[in-house]
Design a protein around this motif. Structure first.
Motif, PDB file in Angstrom:
ATOM      1  N   ASP A   1       0.812  -1.227   0.000  1.00 33.70           N
ATOM      2  CA  ASP A   1       0.000   0.000   0.000  1.00 33.70           C
ATOM      3  C   ASP A   1       0.844   1.275   0.000  1.00 33.70           C
ATOM      4  O   ASP A   1       0.301   2.380   0.067  1.00 33.70           O
ATOM      5  N   HIS A   2       2.157   1.112  -0.083  1.00 33.76           N
ATOM      6  CA  HIS A   2       3.026   2.289  -0.231  1.00 33.76           C
ATOM      7  C   HIS A   2       3.278   2.489  -1.719  1.00 33.76           C
ATOM      8  O   HIS A   2       3.972   1.664  -2.348  1.00 33.76           O
ATOM      9  N   PRO A   3       2.747   3.551  -2.326  1.00 33.93           N
ATOM     10  CA  PRO A   3       2.890   3.722  -3.784  1.00 33.93           C
ATOM     11  C   PRO A   3       4.345   3.717  -4.261  1.00 33.93           C
ATOM     12  O   PRO A   3       4.636   3.185  -5.325  1.00 33.93           O
ATOM     13  N   LEU A   4       5.239   4.275  -3.445  1.00 32.15           N
ATOM     14  CA  LEU A   4       6.631   4.331  -3.901  1.00 32.15           C
ATOM     15  C   LEU A   4       7.242   2.919  -3.962  1.00 32.15           C
ATOM     16  O   LEU A   4       8.055   2.617  -4.841  1.00 32.15           O
ATOM     17  N   HIS A   5       6.838   2.087  -3.022  1.00 32.67           N
ATOM     18  CA  HIS A   5       7.334   0.700  -3.044  1.00 32.67           C
ATOM     19  C   HIS A   5       6.772  -0.026  -4.272  1.00 32.67           C
ATOM     20  O   HIS A   5       7.499  -0.756  -4.964  1.00 32.67           O
ATOM     21  N   MET A   6       5.487   0.197  -4.551  1.00 31.40           N
ATOM     22  CA  MET A   6       4.881  -0.452  -5.722  1.00 31.40           C
ATOM     23  C   MET A   6       5.514   0.048  -7.016  1.00 31.40           C
ATOM     24  O   MET A   6       5.705  -0.706  -7.957  1.00 31.40           O
ATOM     25  N   GLN A   7       5.853   1.336  -7.040  1.00 27.53           N
ATOM     26  CA  GLN A   7       6.532   1.868  -8.240  1.00 27.53           C
ATOM     27  C   GLN A   7       7.867   1.144  -8.455  1.00 27.53           C
ATOM     28  O   GLN A   7       8.234   0.792  -9.580  1.00 27.53           O
ATOM     29  N   THR A   8       8.560   0.917  -7.351  1.00 27.06           N
ATOM     30  CA  THR A   8       9.861   0.236  -7.449  1.00 27.06           C
ATOM     31  C   THR A   8       9.678  -1.166  -8.022  1.00 27.06           C
ATOM     32  O   THR A   8      10.393  -1.591  -8.932  1.00 27.06           O
ATOM     33  N   LEU A   9       8.694  -1.904  -7.491  1.00 19.64           N
ATOM     34  CA  LEU A   9       8.458  -3.268  -7.989  1.00 19.64           C
ATOM     35  C   LEU A   9       7.945  -3.243  -9.424  1.00 19.64           C
ATOM     36  O   LEU A   9       8.293  -4.102 -10.242  1.00 19.64           O
ATOM     37  N   ALA A  10       7.140  -2.233  -9.742  1.00 14.83           N
ATOM     38  CA  ALA A  10       6.602  -2.145 -11.106  1.00 14.83           C
ATOM     39  C   ALA A  10       7.726  -1.909 -12.111  1.00 14.83           C
ATOM     40  O   ALA A  10       7.716  -2.481 -13.218  1.00 14.83           O
ATOM     41  N   ARG A  11       8.712  -1.123 -11.731  1.00 18.06           N
ATOM     42  CA  ARG A  11       9.845  -0.905 -12.647  1.00 18.06           C
ATOM     43  C   ARG A  11      10.620  -2.201 -12.861  1.00 18.06           C
ATOM     44  O   ARG A  11      11.071  -2.502 -13.964  1.00 18.06           O
ATOM     45  N   MET A  12      10.767  -2.960 -11.790  1.00 21.80           N
ATOM     46  CA  MET A  12      11.430  -4.268 -11.940  1.00 21.80           C
ATOM     47  C   MET A  12      10.603  -5.171 -12.855  1.00 21.80           C
ATOM     48  O   MET A  12      11.139  -5.935 -13.662  1.00 21.80           O
ATOM     49  N   GLU A  13       9.294  -5.076 -12.689  1.00 25.00           N
ATOM     50  CA  GLU A  13       8.390  -5.910 -13.491  1.00 25.00           C
ATOM     51  C   GLU A  13       8.516  -5.571 -14.985  1.00 25.00           C
ATOM     52  O   GLU A  13       8.553  -6.464 -15.836  1.00 25.00           O
ATOM     53  N   VAL A  14       8.615  -4.294 -15.280  1.00 19.49           N
ATOM     54  CA  VAL A  14       8.741  -3.880 -16.686  1.00 19.49           C
ATOM     55  C   VAL A  14      10.045  -4.438 -17.273  1.00 19.49           C
ATOM     56  O   VAL A  14      10.058  -5.003 -18.376  1.00 19.49           O
ATOM     57  N   GLU A  15      11.127  -4.313 -16.520  1.00 20.01           N
ATOM     58  CA  GLU A  15      12.407  -4.884 -16.972  1.00 20.01           C
ATOM     59  C   GLU A  15      12.273  -6.380 -17.232  1.00 20.01           C
ATOM     60  O   GLU A  15      12.774  -6.912 -18.218  1.00 20.01           O
ATOM     61  N   THR A  16      11.614  -7.053 -16.308  1.00 21.44           N
ATOM     62  CA  THR A  16      11.515  -8.506 -16.390  1.00 21.44           C
ATOM     63  C   THR A  16      10.657  -8.913 -17.584  1.00 21.44           C
ATOM     64  O   THR A  16      10.965  -9.880 -18.290  1.00 21.44           O
ATOM     65  N   ARG A  17       9.589  -8.179 -17.815  1.00 27.18           N
ATOM     66  CA  ARG A  17       8.721  -8.501 -18.959  1.00 27.18           C
ATOM     67  C   ARG A  17       9.458  -8.305 -20.274  1.00 27.18           C
ATOM     68  O   ARG A  17       9.369  -9.135 -21.182  1.00 27.18           O
ATOM     69  N   GLY A  18      10.176  -7.183 -20.380  1.00 28.05           N
ATOM     70  CA  GLY A  18      10.938  -6.946 -21.607  1.00 28.05           C
ATOM     71  C   GLY A  18      11.949  -8.065 -21.833  1.00 28.05           C
ATOM     72  O   GLY A  18      12.078  -8.600 -22.946  1.00 28.05           O
ATOM     73  N   ALA A  19      12.645  -8.429 -20.758  1.00 26.11           N
ATOM     74  CA  ALA A  19      13.664  -9.479 -20.870  1.00 26.11           C
ATOM     75  C   ALA A  19      13.028 -10.811 -21.253  1.00 26.11           C
ATOM     76  O   ALA A  19      13.541 -11.546 -22.103  1.00 26.11           O
ATOM     77  N   PHE A  20      11.899 -11.109 -20.637  1.00 28.35           N
ATOM     78  CA  PHE A  20      11.232 -12.387 -20.937  1.00 28.35           C
ATOM     79  C   PHE A  20      10.873 -12.477 -22.419  1.00 28.35           C
ATOM     80  O   PHE A  20      11.134 -13.487 -23.084  1.00 28.35           O
ATOM     81  N   LEU A  21      10.282 -11.404 -22.941  1.00 28.29           N
ATOM     82  CA  LEU A  21       9.849 -11.462 -24.345  1.00 28.29           C
ATOM     83  C   LEU A  21      11.049 -11.544 -25.286  1.00 28.29           C
ATOM     84  O   LEU A  21      11.002 -12.248 -26.302  1.00 28.29           O
ATOM     85  N   LEU A  22      12.128 -10.847 -24.942  1.00 27.69           N
ATOM     86  CA  LEU A  22      13.322 -10.922 -25.793  1.00 27.69           C
ATOM     87  C   LEU A  22      13.879 -12.353 -25.800  1.00 27.69           C
ATOM     88  O   LEU A  22      14.209 -12.908 -26.855  1.00 27.69           O
ATOM     89  N   VAL A  23      13.955 -12.943 -24.618  1.00 28.64           N
ATOM     90  CA  VAL A  23      14.539 -14.282 -24.522  1.00 28.64           C
ATOM     91  C   VAL A  23      13.641 -15.305 -25.238  1.00 28.64           C
ATOM     92  O   VAL A  23      14.124 -16.170 -25.975  1.00 28.64           O
ATOM     93  N   MET A  24      12.341 -15.172 -25.045  1.00 30.73           N
ATOM     94  CA  MET A  24      11.439 -16.110 -25.729  1.00 30.73           C
ATOM     95  C   MET A  24      11.498 -15.943 -27.247  1.00 30.73           C
ATOM     96  O   MET A  24      11.325 -16.901 -27.994  1.00 30.73           O
ATOM     97  N   GLU A  25      11.760 -14.729 -27.684  1.00 28.70           N
ATOM     98  CA  GLU A  25      11.895 -14.497 -29.122  1.00 28.70           C
ATOM     99  C   GLU A  25      13.095 -15.285 -29.664  1.00 28.70           C
ATOM    100  O   GLU A  25      13.015 -15.909 -30.728  1.00 28.70           O
ATOM    101  N   VAL A  26      14.189 -15.262 -28.916  1.00 28.92           N
ATOM    102  CA  VAL A  26      15.369 -16.012 -29.347  1.00 28.92           C
ATOM    103  C   VAL A  26      15.057 -17.512 -29.339  1.00 28.92           C
ATOM    104  O   VAL A  26      15.440 -18.247 -30.257  1.00 28.92           O
ATOM    105  N   CYS A  27      14.333 -17.967 -28.340  1.00 30.12           N
ATOM    106  CA  CYS A  27      13.950 -19.394 -28.278  1.00 30.12           C
ATOM    107  C   CYS A  27      13.040 -19.753 -29.454  1.00 30.12           C
ATOM    108  O   CYS A  27      13.161 -20.832 -30.048  1.00 30.12           O
TER     109      CYS A  27
END
Ligand code: UCC
Ligand code: FAD
Length: 580
Positions: free
Chosen positions: A343-369
């Motif tokens: 419920d702390h927006p700043l903490h959620m923003q931090t996790l959301a930024r990690m999530e965006v990185e992870t999603r981008g990485a996942f799609l790139l890696v799956m593309e190579v696969c």
């Protein structure tokens, strides 16, 4: 209280509050993007069910074995009690269970059975992606095993490696073998051509005996290896440089299970990857078979590098995903300043930024696969073959770095507990640090990108531009138009940069290599996120992730060029700065 002297025996008060730990839940069911990706590309009930059941098994038993591997690291027994040299690497029972599980679950085999045609690699890599953070680094020997199978398959499965191939790709734990990949010597791991001193002495029966010193050999409990050496001619001379290297196959142990022609000098004392033995080996007449033509060793082992680099990328994104799964669970249990972390927006923003990185990485890696799957089943167009060559090092170098950044941020999201060894969290960071070093460092892979571009006379880049544009052209959601414009503009900037760079000396592009690789990665990941968000089954969060990704500098090579980073005056200034 009461009796005199009793007070000193009172227990110290430790308080009544204990923080709940983060819980690992089924990593398949917890992963919306993975499920969405499979629904879109591989909508198979059997695959879904296998991954779901495997996810449960990971939580129930395998994750605990992974931890056991970490706390019971391998050790080297050099002599037996009677003084005989034995060079036995003793691994934990959990490590051995990982080997059996890997065979049973088909973690290498799936890629070769090809039950799902061109999507078999995606299926295999999704399973490894779930497995990796719980595997106690067993994904390392699996990567090399897969790479060795790929090399053998590309050469033709025949004597002397037909049996080895059947073992590397087996689902039977009794039959299953793992492979090593011994390339690095003291003089160089990046510069293999100048670094390799090992010689191969031809024998009268057509085999060879190898002598030399391999400086890093991981998962040295492997059954076989592929390695590089220089064949000696009748005068005992060898050819220097990369052109003198040939690739060899060797069984590591004889029928009694003893190493043959090898002395294990010592096990490395490492920052991370402690679950897995990494040894220095003296090769002292190791019996071996030459598999490549003489002098074609690097080109031949390159197939192994492609596969292991893909595994590396899978492990990188898997580590990011795992720390996020734990961090978001923890955020539902930990309260600070009167409310849960979630419920702390700043903490959620931090996790959301990690999530965006992870999603981008996942799609790139799956593309190579996806691309390697198409290539292996004969479905790949010329364009896709070029893309696979380009994106393999790009994905490896980008995700290897991002894994360290995301996992480091992930540790911080647990506060002080993220730094406490027996939570298991610090090991994630230690293990991530190697992902940008082995299988080619960031700079060496950036130069590999340049090399594959120049050797294809630009066709590789043409494929990149064509495919990225086609991904953008298919995106029709109005809400994504800002993101589409960002990627489009970055792509134009990149094109202009490359046109101008074509007129500069090679040293310019060498200085630009890392930023170029990053630009290629970020732009392509933007296009993939947009493409995924445009799919009819996509969620609002898919679109939001695409928008957020495209807010960053997608093409750092252009912004860095604009401030003169690749100017010829820069290298001496850089050197002066470093050595001041
Ligand atoms: O680190 C290691 C194992 C760690 C454990 C495994 C973990 C797996 C992940 C697990 C996750 C948990 S094993 C060591 C890895 N070592 C490296 O990655 C070496 C890094 N250095 C390079 O990549 C260099 O660029 C070299 C060694 C390839 C450069 O050698 P050369 O001989 O100077 O390179 P050339 O002249 O550019 O290439 C020679 C030939 C060419 O073919 P031809 O002659 O037909 O033109 C190249 O096209 O090899 C071909 N080649 C490639 N082909 C070179 N690199 C590639 C490539 N990446 N793909 C296709
Ligand atoms: P160097 O080549 O000496 O690199 C030093 C630095 O210089 C790096 O930052 C690099 O990026 C930079 N650099 C080098 N050349 C250039 C250039 N031309 N331009 C710009 N920068 C450059 N190897 C195996 O063969 N088999 C294994 O099983 C194996 N297991 C490993 C396990 C672990 C835990 C580790 C840490 C390493 C392992 N390695 C293995 C070795 C690994 O592949 C090498 O360490 C790696 O390839 C780098 O080689 P190097 O150590 O010689 O570094």
């Amino acid at each position: 209280p009461g009796a005199e002297g009793q007070a000193e025996f009172f227990r110290a008060g430790i308080g009544g509050f204990f923080q709940e730990r983060p819980m690992l839940k089924n990593p398949f069911l917890e992963d919306a993007l993975l499920q969405g990706y499979l629904r879109r590309h591989l909508p198979s009930e059997a695959v879904y069910s296998d991954l779901r059941v495997f996810g449960e098994r990971l939580v129930r038993e395998v994750d605990g074995w992974g931890r056991e591997c970490e706390v019971t690291p391998p050790r080297l027994v050099t002599y037996d009690p009677w003084g005989c040299r034995v060079d036995r690497i003793v691994t934990s029972p959990a490590w051995q269970r990982m080997k059996d599980l890997s065979a049973q679950e088909g973690l290498v085999a799936i890629g070769y059975e090809r039950s799902y045609g061109e999507w078999s690699r995606v299926y295999q890599m999704c399973k490894l992606y779930l497995y990796s953070p719980s595997s106690g680094l067993y994904t390392c020997p699996l990567a090399m095993t897969d790479g060795a199978a790929k090399v053998i398959q590309s050469l033709g499965v025949s004597w002397p490696v037909a049996d080895a191939f059947s073992r590397l790709t087996s689902r039977d734990p009794e039959h299953f073998w793992t492979s090593g990949q011994w390339m690095t010597e003291r003089r160089g791991g990046s510069d293999v051509g100048n670094g390799t001193e090992t010689v191969a002495l031809p024998q009268s029966d057509g085999t060879y005996r190898l002598s030399g010193f391999k400086w890093f050999t991981s998962a040295t409990d492997a059954d076989m290896t592929l390695t590089l050496a220089r064949v000696t001619d009748v005068d005992g001379q060898t050819t220097s440089g990369s052109r003198g290297l040939s690739m060899f196959y060797a069984a590591v142990r004889d029928e009694q299970g003893m190493v043959q022609g090898i002395e294990v000098q010592r096990l490395k004392d490492k920052l991370g990857t402690r679950q897995m033995p990494t040894a220095e080996l003296l090769l002292d007449g190791l019996p071996a078979h030459r598999l490549s033509e003489e002098g074609r060793g690097v080109a031949c082992i390159a197939n192994m590098l492609t596969v292991t680099r893909i595994h590396n990328s899978v492990s990188a994104v898997a580590g990011m995903r795992r720390v996020l799964q734990l961090a978001r669970d923890y955020a539902t249990r930990r309260s600070t300043f009167g409310k849960l972390l979630r419920d702390h927006p700043l903490h959620m923003q931090t996790l959301a930024r990690m999530e965006v990185e992870t999603r981008g990485a996942f799609l790139l890696v799956m593309e190579v696969c996806r691309l390697i799957g198409r290539e292996e089943t004969g479905h790949a167009s010329q364009l896709e073959t070029h893309l696979l060559r380009l994106l393999t090092p790009v994905a490896k170098l980008y995700t290897g770095k991002q894994a360290v950044a995301v996992i480091s941020e992930g540790l911080e999201s647990f506060g002080g507990q993220g730094y406490i060894e027996d939570t298991g969290l610090p090991a994630m960071l230690r293990d991530a640090q190697v992902l940008s070093i082995w299988e080619g460092t960031t700079n060496v892979l950036s130069l590999d990108v340049l090399r594959c571009v120049s050797r294809s006379s630009g066709l590789v880049l043409q494929a990149y531009f064509t495919h990225t544009q086609s991904l953008l052209a298919a995106a029709s959601l109005p809400s994504l138009s800002v993101a589409v414009r960002s990627v489009d503009s970055a792509l134009s900037g990149l094109r202009e940069f490359l046109q101008a760079a074509a007129l500069t000396p090679p040293s310019f592009m060498e200085l630009a290599a890392r930023d170029l690789a990053y630009s290629l990665a970020r732009i392509y990941m933007g296009a993939l996120l947009i493409d995924h968000a445009s799919w009819e089954g996509a969620s609002h969060s898919d679109a939001y992730a695409a928008l957020r990704w495209c807010e960053q500098d997608l093409c750092p090579v252009v912004s860095k060029a604009a401030i003169g980073c690749y100017n010829m005056k820069t290298p001496p200034l850089d050197a002066a700065l470093v050595y001041e």
